[in-house]
Design a protein around this motif. Structure first.
Motif, PDB file in Angstrom:
ATOM      1  N   LYS A 278      76.879 -80.456  74.719  1.00 19.30           N
ATOM      2  CA  LYS A 278      76.257 -79.137  74.582  1.00 19.30           C
ATOM      3  C   LYS A 278      77.303 -78.052  74.763  1.00 19.30           C
ATOM      4  O   LYS A 278      78.376 -78.266  75.334  1.00 19.30           O
ATOM      5  N   GLU A 300      72.029 -72.174  73.779  1.00 14.43           N
ATOM      6  CA  GLU A 300      72.595 -73.516  73.938  1.00 14.43           C
ATOM      7  C   GLU A 300      72.593 -74.200  72.586  1.00 14.43           C
ATOM      8  O   GLU A 300      71.590 -74.162  71.859  1.00 14.43           O
ATOM      9  N   ASP A 302      73.657 -77.833  70.264  1.00 15.07           N
ATOM     10  CA  ASP A 302      73.913 -79.268  70.272  1.00 15.07           C
ATOM     11  C   ASP A 302      75.172 -79.519  69.445  1.00 15.07           C
ATOM     12  O   ASP A 302      75.176 -79.308  68.230  1.00 15.07           O
ATOM     13  N   GLY A 308      70.099 -75.358  67.958  1.00 14.28           N
ATOM     14  CA  GLY A 308      70.174 -74.851  69.312  1.00 14.28           C
ATOM     15  C   GLY A 308      68.941 -74.058  69.676  1.00 14.28           C
ATOM     16  O   GLY A 308      67.944 -74.031  68.959  1.00 14.28           O
TER      17      GLY A 308
END
Length: 328
Positions: A278, A300, A302, A308
């Motif tokens: 992440k 966030e 991936d 995200g």
């Protein structure tokens, strides 16, 4: 001094046009700390450093560096921090500056321990900025600007056994917009300003072999706004470019969209990998202010599969300028 209160911020009296409720409060050190006490998430096992600031972005606006673990946080001593990177789990490299001085001549680069205390000064008002320590902490790459011509160049310094810097290796042909070390520390991805046929200058991707000193051009897809390296992990090299974050194929496949932050209203500003495949990205919302460059949101993404989600949206008048995480 209690590290929870050991910070040096100059009180200011500027009115926050974007946040009338906050503007009514006096800018004491205690109120600044309370205004910037964001309820931040934490990635888990490791340390998270964030640079937080109040707006609008005027020279006198306060900022502070907060170092957090899952157990709690401390405020660092640095006055007016701008950028931060972990050198190792016990030490940060912090780029601070005198906001009343132009052209980065007021930049100060220091070493700060995980408790927020300054433990060494590397540069003070020498036109050097954007320091990036290598993954093993033995090297420091940064940008320097010629005081008269404004021309930029890349410099790489080695840390000695006493943590003092040696003589730099200088790369005049690499004026960096941004840079990122490879996970093994053998290469640096640099966004180099290149003049396009239209006459505009945009950053194009170059890879520097640190030991050999050789530079390789890499196809980046020819994005009209260029590419700015953000971080480089085992999952790949990730750059900022419209419409968000792209992952680059260094074998000629270009840089393809990995996460769309919502361009053109939103744009990625800074990012840090946080482990477990992440990364966290600071995102600017131009609907709030078309000229603002600091982060309004935290996302966030991936790194393996793409996509995200938004983790946090900040209140008006509060910003995240930079972010850096390191595992334990």
């Amino acid at each position: 001094m209690n590290p929870c209160h050991a910070f040096l911020l100059t009180p200011v009296v500027a009115v926050l046009a974007a946040a009338p409720v906050m503007a009514a409060e006096p800018r004491s050190q205690e109120n600044v700390a309370r205004m910037l006490a964001i309820d931040m998430p934490h990635p888990g096992k490791g340390k998270l450093a964030t640079v937080r600031s109040l707006g609008p972005n005027r020279p006198s606006e306060p900022s502070m560096l907060v170092i957090a673990t899952a157990a709690g946080s401390v405020v660092a001593e640095n006055a007016h921090p701008e950028e931060v990177r972990w050198r190792n789990p016990a030490e940060l490299i912090v780029d601070s500056f005198d906001r009343t001085v132009r052209n980065h001549s007021g930049t100060r680069i220091t070493r700060v321990d995980a408790g927020g205390r300054e433990i060494g000064e590397l540069f003070d008002r020498t036109m050097r900025y954007a320091p990036r320590p290598s993954p093993d902490g033995r090297w420091l790459a940064l940008t320097t600007m010629h005081e008269k011509t404004g021309k930029q160049r890349l410099e790489i310094y080695g840390f000695g056994s006493d943590d003092r810097l040696g003589e730099p290796r200088v790369f005049h042909e690499l004026p960096p917009y941004n840079l990122a070390w490879s996970p093994d520390g053998r290469h640096i991805a640099v966004g180099v300003g290149v003049v396009e046929p239209t006459g505009k200058v945009w950053p194009r991707l170059r890879i520097l072999d640190v030991a050999a000193g050789t530079i390789r051009e890499v196809a980046d897809g020819g994005r009209p706004d260029g590419v700015r390296p953000m971080f480089w992990t085992e999952e790949g090299l990730f750059v900022e470019s419209e419409p968000g974050v792209r992952r680059c194929d260094l074998d000629g496949g270009g840089c393809r969209v990995h996460y769309d932050v919502g361009y053109p209203r939103f744009r990625a500003r800074a990012a840090t990998p946080v482990g477990n495949g992440k990364a966290w990205v600071l995102v600017t919302d131009f609907a709030r202010d078309a000229f603002e460059v600091r982060g309004h949101e935290l996302h966030e993404i991936d790194l393996v599969n793409g996509g995200g989600r938004r983790l946090l949206r900040l209140p008006d008048g509060v910003f995240l300028e930079d972010i850096s995480w390191i595992g334990e």
